[in-house]
Scaffold this active site. Sequence first.
Site, mmCIF file in Angstrom:
data_model
loop_
_atom_site.group_PDB
_atom_site.id
_atom_site.type_symbol
_atom_site.label_atom_id
_atom_site.label_comp_id
_atom_site.label_asym_id
_atom_site.label_seq_id
_atom_site.Cartn_x
_atom_site.Cartn_y
_atom_site.Cartn_z
ATOM 1 N N SER A 157 0.824 -1.202 0.000
ATOM 2 C CA SER A 157 0.000 0.000 0.000
ATOM 3 C C SER A 157 0.861 1.256 0.000
ATOM 4 O O SER A 157 2.072 1.202 0.219
ATOM 5 C CB SER A 157 -0.909 0.003 1.232
ATOM 6 O OG SER A 157 -0.161 0.424 2.349
ATOM 7 N N LYS A 158 0.196 2.358 -0.224
ATOM 8 C CA LYS A 158 0.822 3.672 -0.236
ATOM 9 C C LYS A 158 1.582 3.900 1.072
ATOM 10 O O LYS A 158 2.673 4.442 1.092
ATOM 11 C CB LYS A 158 -0.319 4.674 -0.394
ATOM 12 C CG LYS A 158 0.068 6.085 -0.532
ATOM 13 C CD LYS A 158 -1.098 6.866 -1.092
ATOM 14 C CE LYS A 158 -2.020 7.351 0.011
ATOM 15 N NZ LYS A 158 -3.118 8.203 -0.451
ATOM 16 N N ARG A 159 0.973 3.452 2.169
ATOM 17 C CA ARG A 159 1.581 3.652 3.489
ATOM 18 C C ARG A 159 2.887 2.880 3.652
ATOM 19 O O ARG A 159 3.762 3.290 4.390
ATOM 20 C CB ARG A 159 0.605 3.265 4.610
ATOM 21 C CG ARG A 159 -0.651 4.102 4.619
ATOM 22 C CD ARG A 159 -0.374 5.527 5.108
ATOM 23 N NE ARG A 159 -1.385 6.437 4.594
ATOM 24 C CZ ARG A 159 -1.162 7.665 4.156
ATOM 25 N NH1 ARG A 159 0.063 8.166 4.146
ATOM 26 N NH2 ARG A 159 -2.117 8.414 3.705
#
Length: 508
Positions: A263-265
């Site tokens: 994910s982006k995180r």
Amino acid sequence: MSRPVRVRFAPSPTGPLHMGGVRTALYNYLFAKKHNGTFIIRIEDTDQTRFVPGAQDYIMDAFKWVGIMPTEGPGIGGEFGPYVQSERKPMYRAYAEQLIQSDKAYYAFDSSEELTQMRKQAEQMGMPNWQYNNVTRTSMKNSISLSSDEVQKKLDNGDPYVIRMKMPRNVDVRFEDEIRGWVVVNTNNIDDKVLFKSDGMPTYHLANIVDDHTMEISHVIRGEEWLPSAPLHVLLYEAFGWESPKFAHLPLLLKPDGNGKLSKRDGDRLDFPVFPTNWTTAEGEIFSGYREKGYYPESFINMLAFLGWNPGTQQELFSLEELTQAFSLDRVSKAGAKFDPDKTKWFQQQHLRLRDNEVLAAELKTLLDSDHSLEDLSIVCNLMKERATFIQDIITEGGYLLEKPSSYDEKTIRKKWKEHAPGLMQEWSTELQSIESFNAEAIESTFKVFLEVKEMGIGAVLPLFRLLVTGRGMGPSMFEIAEFLGRKECVERISTGILEVSNVSSNA
Ligand code: GLU
């Protein structure tokens, strides 16, 4: 006869394109090229509430950067346009109504309050996952449960409605996925999906298959997250009496550590980009991209290609052209592909080495405000490229090739700069001045003679020479560095170095 290969990448413009999206686009591109087919981009913006301005331009810009431009799409043209679903809006209603006519779909007049109420009631009765389906539909407000007069009245009245798929009861839907093999899903597990919304827009499902059919798409190559939708899509093709495209659902991209979707995180947490290029949010937050971090497009796509596919040989370095030749869907794996930031850097390092020195020199020049010639910079690149991952590393690692060192490696001073060092280096400098033609070979043979005369080993002398000329404890061939810098510069650096290093070491 099999139909011509036409594949599409169909992003929803809800934000920047994640690297997983670029991989999907890349596989579509490679598949199209391999089969002399057409790669199309279609923007799926039926969910206007999630529309993010700039997302479409971002995607096109990223494609341009990596070199996988579609040949049909918005702003590109093609015979099957428009290629943005909101611009195709007028055509979908007729398709939805066609399904009502053939009893494959129905009008549903339930308001969202009524649906929420129904869900709540079911929950209270111990059924947390209430669905609008072939069992519950009879007790809801729709053209199956209501009389045709009532339905007509509601339609004439302009009451809001959606059109739902009339999911058949207890039917096994089967299709052969190009990557996963046979997939079988029973329709009792699928609800009566909304195909057409009360705002006059089709849902993703209807628009997606109408467009794939009318754009004559032969293969749907998309992420695994769409696998649960595929049985519904297969049923829709059947309901319309259309030939279904072939399906290939690509494996998920997984986090480098542990399991779960990348994910982006994770990018923020582990400090690597998850986007092809920088993305700035409406709030001004910047998510970094591979391009701006200094990655080359060829390294980025080479890395992406290997996330879920392998050529079945030992070869790891591929150009886009070579990938096109080698790619096939039957070498795409079912299992999720773990993203590896170190391997990503390795691809970049390898592709930097593959670039011509002249090309690297031109890149380097744009980063410098000095007036070094391209010829000199290509020698610098040749000397340093084995030690660099990004072009900037050539400056950080080999800045001494462009200007005099401003500091001297402390570890080398501590270990090698003994009392005899200044005198020894002075003598070596005198040797350098007497070399007839100042090239690496001549410097090296003079150096060997010098060692013999002094009865010293290479490890006792070469590090001192390197320290004074480069300030470093390590680096490429000292003889080549000396040739590049020239006699005068070497001699000057040695005498300045002796003073500076003696100073540092006596203060230590
Ligand atoms: N619009 C879908 C997406 O955002 C497309 C899925 C498909 O390729 O069918 O990924």
